[in-house]
Design an enzyme around this catalytic site. Structure first.
Site, PDB file in Angstrom:
ATOM      1  CE  LYS A   1      -3.845   1.992   2.695  1.00 59.33           C
ATOM      2  NZ  LYS A   1      -4.712   1.770   3.890  1.00 59.33           N
TER       3      LYS A   1
ATOM      4  CB  SER B   1      -7.814   3.643   2.988  1.00 61.11           C
ATOM      5  OG  SER B   1      -6.970   3.040   3.962  1.00 61.11           O
TER       6      SER B   1
ATOM      7  CB  SER C   1      -8.197   0.571   5.754  1.00 61.85           C
ATOM      8  OG  SER C   1      -8.855   1.800   5.933  1.00 61.85           O
TER       9      SER C   1
END
Length: 444
Positions: free
Chosen positions: A78, A152, A176
């Site tokens: 990420k 996210s 997330s």
């Protein structure tokens, strides 16, 4: 290479490597082609590229596969987690910096033989649960492109679901590391806060942030966990939690009240939940019903209380110095953190401490089960109502880190064709082995 499966797993890849029927460069080459073919899905910010990956392939020659548990296993990162020499953006181009070293979790994975293949898209500054709040584009759902991917950690989950990584790192403050797992039909492992180090991670709410992993199996999640778990010198948030084993919980707790469902597939989600409850009732005779109002009360503190000020404390200098660089919906949320004073923060801390004490007594040696999500939305619906739709996605997730719980998001029976449904097991931080035991029983 011929014969690479649609879904990549550690066990399959390791078996091929040991038999010498495949090698990591062949796997990476196929991943690069897959990423190019799905470029319009906005999975990647720094996509898989041989120039990036080559040094990690070459270093495998100096590692013995038998002593390197993740030898040759490709993983995604990420883009709020640092990879040495590769830009970190946190979903905001003007925030970009070039890290001189990798985050602690990334370094540990590389030391175990894993191969970083790229940096994935995310809701800007990890503020969102929908996967649409990025200046690098809305990440599409892996199965139905008109639906949200969840966020996210949007790109990380979709990269795994689309066979462009065997596992992917996400982060989790409000859900997330779990919501995108459920929406893309994969597993999401959220260890106890502090069990994995946070150094080299752009903070959202540092006091409750957690690095997570997405995989196609619980076993793969735990293999990653074993490689990265442990205190990190100089990391003030890391803690010494033991590697979880597998232990059957004394009780499975289900919500006493009927969960609320939302979105265009609310009825399908509701039916999937009751199917999952029926299956759990058959598998787990030690089921109890509990009032989950305390969990909901804790969840409300996260965005309806002063914890949002922690995000503002970390990012306000950048936001104020770079007008127009942050998405309007993200900036609105961040700026709301300026509305709280110290007294309101301490009031919330005291309230939360009372709730935590009660929940410790309630859960004890048990595991709570909730829907990971109560529904989903199309990306267009999120555009039309970005705050409410995002808020709905956190209904069964926001309480977790504030209450110092660990969690495993596990796929259940699909709600409909290409519409995954998932449940989440929650336990106290000291009881990660219980969510492993519950997950393993459900999988069987």
């Amino acid at each position: 290479m011929n014969g690479l499966p649609e879904k990549l797993t550690r066990n399959w890849l390791r078996e091929q490597y040991l038999k010498k029927t495949a090698n990591p460069e062949q796997v990476v080459t196929e991943i690069i082609e897959r990423a190019k073919a799905t470029a319009d899905m906005n999975i990647w910010i720094v996509p898989p590229d041989m120039d990036l990956i080559r040094p990690y392939l070459e270093r495998l020659a100096g590692l013995d596969i038998k002593n390197a548990p993740l030898w040759g296993i490709p993983f995604a990162i990420k883009d709020n987690i640092d990879l040495e020499g590769i830009k970190t953006t946190a979903g905001c181009p003007d925030y970009t910096y070039l890290p001189s070293k990798s985050a602690a979790v990334v370094k540990r994975l590389i030391d175990a033989g894993a191969i970083p293949v790229g940096k994935t898209n995310l809701d800007q500054f990890a503020t969102g649960l929908v996967g649409t709040r990025s200046l690098f584009g809305e990440t599409h759902n892996a199965l139905k492109e008109e639906l949200i991917s969840g966020g996210s950690s949007a790109g990380s989950a979709v990269a795994v679901a689309k066979g462009q990584a065997a596992f992917a790192l996400g982060t989790d403050t409000a859900g997330s590391g779990r919501v995108p797992a459920a929406l893309n039909g994969i597993y999401g492992w959220k260890p106890s806060c502090g069990a994995w180090p946070l150094s080299g991670v752009v903070p959202a709410c540092a006091s409750i942030d957690c690095v997570t992993v997405f995989c196609h199996s619980l076993a793969d999640c735990l293999a990653v966990d074993q490689a990265v778990r442990g205190q990190e010198p100089g990391d003030p948030w890391s803690k010494d939690y033991p590697v979880p084993s597998v232990r059957k919980p004394a009780y499975i707790y289900l919500p006493e009240e009927e969960p609320e469902f939302y979105g265009p597939f609310a009825k399908e989600y509701e039916q999937a939940w009751y199917k999952a409850v029926g299956r759990m009732t058959h598998i787990f005779p030690e089921i109890k019903r509990i009032d989950t109002a305390l969990f909901a009360k804790a969840a409300a503190i996260l965005y309806g209380g002063p914890w949002i000020a922690e995000r503002w404390a970390d990012l306000h200098h950048f936001v104020e110095a770079h007008p127009g660089s942050v998405l309007p919906v993200t900036e609105k949320i961040l700026r709301s953190g300026a509305d709280y004073d110290a007294a309101s923060l301490f009031q919330a801390i005291h309230e939360l401490q009372s709730i935590k004490a009660q929940i410790r007594t309630i859960l004890n040696e048990g595991v709570l089960v909730m829907p990971t999500c109560g529904g989903t939305w199309t990306r267009e619906q999120v555009r039309q109502d970005p705050i409410r739709t995002n808020s709905d996605m956190g209904r069964y997730t926001n309480h977790c880190n504030l209450l110092d719980l660990c969690a495993a998001a596990v796929p259940a029976e699909d709600a409909a064709d290409k519409l995954p449904f998932g449940i989440t097991f929650f336990a106290q931080a000291k009881n990660e082995d219980l969510i492993c035991g519950a997950s393993e029983l459900l999988i069987k």
